[in-house]
Design a protein around this motif. Structure first.
Motif: not given
Ligand code: SF4
Ligand code: SF4
Length: 266
Positions: A158, A160, A163, A174, A196, A200
């Motif tokens: 996690r 990210y 992202r 988010c 997640w 995404r």
């Protein structure tokens, strides 16, 4: 390389842009921000450039420097069209220095980018090796697929980075960070990780240009392009969606039509 550097230098010299976002001529080809004509000698581009530089276009630091130019291979050109279609780029404020392999293709505004893509890259498809992996995955049973993804997502920490690397992930807040109510657990554990990564990818369906930047950024080596490519295939087959060619197109995820296939509703 020479033509790219000259074009970037000309844009800065003529003050058509205040910044050129490109890749630096050193190991790893990191992002490089040329603010002066003399900086442009440090620009480079080759197939090892995996970062999608369109992801910078939504950052406040870059917004404060508009107009800017960005070095863009075909997938990044498509991202520019997606961002234009989603009203994320102020009109006339972003130019693309289009590159492909060893070739510099020229300097284009948003309309020119869409024209170039339609003329030269209308048949862009995922790489054969990726399509082969998609076929392999789809031959598995739903239970086997679920087990495959569960094992992969369990490695996610996690961070990210996926992202941050994606130009399509530009929400100021988010969903994964909303905690009243909390939609997704933020702990790097089973169920939250699964939600997640699936979420995404779903938020990118019909918007993803298969640039590969998210997978390249993932420190855990998750096969994110496999998930993206499966959804890209679904978006094309079920909705005829080919993101990144039409700056007027409504985003698939944000539009609805009475003609959509509703057979999934039971
Ligand atoms: S989801 Fe990944 S492959 Fe798709 S546009 Fe974003 S960074 Fe690129
Ligand atoms: S980059 Fe990889 S490890 Fe980090 S959040 Fe994304 S999938 Fe998880």
């Amino acid at each position: 390389m020479k033509a790219l550097r000259e074009a970037a230098e000309k844009l800065l010299r003529e003050k058509r842009v205040s910044l050129v976002i490109g890749y630096e001529d050193r190991k790893g080809r990191p992002a490089f921000f040329a603010a002066k004509p003399e900086d442009c000698g440090r620009l480079a581009y080759d197939a090892s450039c995996r970062q999608n530089l369109a992801a910078y276009l939504g950052k406040p630091e870059i917004r404060a420097r508009l107009p800017v130019a960005v070095v863009a291979p075909p997938a990044v050109l498509r991202s520019i069209v997606v961002l234009t279609a989603e009203s994320q780029l102020p009109p006339g404020q972003v130019l693309a220095l289009a590159v492909d392999g060893d070739s510099f293709l020229g300097t284009f505004d948003a309309a020119g980018v869409a024209e170039l893509l339609r003329a030269k890259y209308s048949t862009l498809a995922p790489e054969p090796a990726l399509l082969e992996r998609v076929q392999g995955l789809l031959q598995k049973s739903p239970a086997e697929r679920a087990a495959f993804w569960e094992a992969e997502f369990s490695k996610c920490t996690r961070c990210y980075a996926c992202r941050a690397a994606c130009p399509g992930c530009y929400c100021s807040r988010c969903i994964v960070e909303k905690n009243a109510p909390q939609w997704i657990s933020t702990a790097a554990l089973g169920h939250g990780n699964y939600t997640w990564s699936v979420m995404r990818a779903f938020h990118q369906s019909g918007r993803c240009t298969l640039c590969g930047a998210c997978e390249a950024a993932c420190p855990q080596g998750l096969p994110l392009m496999l998930l993206n490519a499966v959804l890209d295939r679904e978006a094309l087959e079920e909705f005829g969606s080919r993101p990144g060619y039409d700056p007027e197109a409504k985003p698939l995820i944000g539009s609805w039509s009475a003609d959509d296939d509703h057979s999934y509703m039971r």
